[in-house]
Motif scaffolding. Structure first.
Motif, PDB file in Angstrom:
ATOM      1  N   PHE A  23      -9.229   1.213 -21.323  1.00 22.00           N
ATOM      2  CA  PHE A  23      -8.625  -0.009 -21.854  1.00 22.00           C
ATOM      3  C   PHE A  23      -7.925  -0.556 -20.429  1.00 22.00           C
ATOM      4  CE2 PHE A  23      -8.761   2.249 -25.650  1.00 22.00           C
ATOM      5  CZ  PHE A  23      -8.890   1.277 -26.468  1.00 22.00           C
ATOM      6  N   LEU A  24      -8.351  -1.910 -19.913  1.00 16.00           N
ATOM      7  CA  LEU A  24      -7.562  -2.563 -18.818  1.00 16.00           C
ATOM      8  C   LEU A  24      -6.521  -3.354 -19.300  1.00 16.00           C
ATOM      9  CD1 LEU A  24     -10.715  -3.195 -16.400  1.00 16.00           C
ATOM     10  CD2 LEU A  24      -9.077  -0.774 -16.756  1.00 16.00           C
ATOM     11  N   ALA A  25      -5.745  -3.495 -18.741  1.00 17.45           N
ATOM     12  CA  ALA A  25      -4.301  -4.546 -19.145  1.00 17.45           C
ATOM     13  C   ALA A  25      -4.720  -5.846 -18.268  1.00 17.45           C
ATOM     14  CB  ALA A  25      -3.111  -3.978 -18.560  1.00 17.45           C
ATOM     15  N   ASN A  36      -4.622  -6.196 -29.283  1.00 17.05           N
ATOM     16  CA  ASN A  36      -4.020  -5.314 -28.110  1.00 17.05           C
ATOM     17  C   ASN A  36      -3.016  -6.202 -27.191  1.00 17.05           C
ATOM     18  OD1 ASN A  36      -5.479  -2.902 -28.530  1.00 17.05           O
ATOM     19  ND2 ASN A  36      -7.061  -3.805 -27.286  1.00 17.05           N
ATOM     20  N   ALA A  37      -2.035  -6.680 -28.072  1.00 15.58           N
ATOM     21  CA  ALA A  37      -1.127  -7.657 -27.522  1.00 15.58           C
ATOM     22  C   ALA A  37      -0.589  -6.981 -26.286  1.00 15.58           C
ATOM     23  CB  ALA A  37      -0.152  -8.389 -28.599  1.00 15.58           C
ATOM     24  N   SER A  38       0.033  -5.766 -26.436  1.00 15.76           N
ATOM     25  CA  SER A  38       0.682  -5.015 -25.397  1.00 15.76           C
ATOM     26  C   SER A  38      -0.279  -4.826 -24.020  1.00 15.76           C
ATOM     27  CB  SER A  38       0.907  -3.512 -25.771  1.00 15.76           C
ATOM     28  OG  SER A  38      -0.155  -2.946 -26.145  1.00 15.76           O
ATOM     29  N   LEU A  39      -1.553  -5.173 -24.113  1.00 16.29           N
ATOM     30  CA  LEU A  39      -2.218  -5.105 -22.690  1.00 16.29           C
ATOM     31  C   LEU A  39      -2.222  -6.601 -22.253  1.00 16.29           C
ATOM     32  CD1 LEU A  39      -5.323  -2.800 -23.846  1.00 16.29           C
ATOM     33  CD2 LEU A  39      -3.368  -2.463 -22.663  1.00 16.29           C
ATOM     34  N   VAL A  40      -1.546  -7.607 -23.140  1.00 21.16           N
ATOM     35  CA  VAL A  40      -1.793  -8.874 -22.618  1.00 21.16           C
ATOM     36  C   VAL A  40      -0.617  -9.592 -22.276  1.00 21.16           C
ATOM     37  CG1 VAL A  40      -2.442 -11.366 -23.490  1.00 21.16           C
ATOM     38  CG2 VAL A  40      -3.890  -9.278 -24.194  1.00 21.16           C
TER      39      VAL A  40
END
Length: 231
Positions: A23-25, A36-40
Motif C-alpha cells: 500500500f502506497l500513500a 483507504n482515507a488514511s492513505l489519502v
C-alpha cells in the motif's frame, strides 16, 4: 516511497495468483467513499515501512508467492515506483497495479517496460460526473478516458471496476459506463462498504437486488461483467 501497508498474503487481490499487497500513500483524488482515507488525507511519514524491509520480505517469499499487488492511494504518483518495480521483477514476481487512471503516460511507460502484468483500473462514474464523484468538481477526466482506451486496446491484461454508492450512481450512469467501456474483457461492480476509514461518513450501499439490476444494464455492453464482493 511512502509504503504504509503490507498485506503479506492475499488470494483475492490478484486474480488466480497467490500474492501480497503493498500500500502506497498519496492520491490526487478525494473520493468521498474511499475506503483507504488514511492513505489519502492524513499521511503520517512516521508510518512508512522502509522499502528495503519490503524487498527483504519478498526475497524470503520467492517460490511461495506468485505476485505483488501495488495499490494505494494512487501508486503512479510515487516517483520511486519504477525503481521498486524493477527490483520486484528481478526477483521473478508478477506485478499487478491498481490505479485511478489519471496518469496515462506513466501507465503506458511502465507497461511498455514490461513492469506491469495486470492492471486494475477504477472507473468512478461516467465522465460527465467524474469531478463530483472524486471530490474535485472541476476535474477534467481526459487522462482517465485515455487510460481506459489504452487498456481496451489490449496492451496489457486488465480489469475495470466501479465501487457503487447510492449517493453517486444512478440507473443512467450504468448505461453510460457500459457504452463507454463496451467490449471490455473484465468489468466488476463492487458494493460500497463503510470501512470506518472513509472521507465522507454517512454514505450508503445499494441492495443486492438493485446491484443486479445495474449489472443487467451493464451486460448489454459488457457481457462478461460481474458483481464482486456482494453477498
Amino acid at each position: 516511497m511512502n509504503i504504509q501497508g503490507l498485506q503479506k498474503l492475499t488470494l483475492l487481490d490478484y486474480p488466480g495468483r497467490v500474492a501480497c499487497t503493498v500500500f502506497l500513500a498519496g492520491c490526487n483524488f478525494r473520493c468521498p467513499f474511499c475506503h483507504n482515507a488514511s492513505l489519502v488525507t492524513h499521511i503520517d511519514p512516521a508510518n512508512d515501512i522502509p522499502r528495503e524491509e519490503v524487498l527483504a520480505f519478498l526475497k524470503k517469499r520467492q517460490g511461495i508467492l506468485d505476485g505483488v499487488c501495488i495499490t494505494g492511494g494512487e501508486p503512479l504518483l510515487s516517483p520511486d515506483l519504477e525503481t521498486f518495480m524493477d527490483k520486484v521483477k528481478e526477483m521473478g514476481y508478477l506485478i499487478k497495479l491498481d490505479t485511478n487512471g489519471s496518469n496515462v503516460n506513466r501507465l503506458k511507460y511502465l507497461a511498455d517496460r514490461k513492469l506491469i502484468d495486470y492492471v486494475a483500473m477504477d472507473i468512478k462514474n461516467i465522465p460527465e460526473k467524474y469531478g463530483m464523484t472524486i471530490g474535485i468538481e472541476d476535474y477534467n477526466p481526459e487522462n482517465v478516458i485515455r487510460s481506459a482506451e489504452y487498456l481496451l486496446s489490449g496492451a496489457v491484461p486488465y480489469e475495470f471496476r466501479t465501487t457503487v454508492v447510492r449517493e453517486f450512481h444512478k440507473r443512467d450512469d450504468f448505461e453510460g459506463i457500459g457504452r463507454w467501456l463496451k467490449g471490455a474483457e473484465k468489468y466488476y461492480l463492487q458494493s460500497f462498504a463503510d470501512s470506518g476509514d472513509v472521507i465522507q461518513p454517512g454514505l450508503r450501499a445499494y441492495t443486492k437486488d438493485i446491484l443486479e439490476q445495474a449489472l443487467a444494464i451493464v451486460r448489454k455492453y459488457i457481457p462478461g461483467a460481474e458483481l464482486r464482493g456482494v453477498d
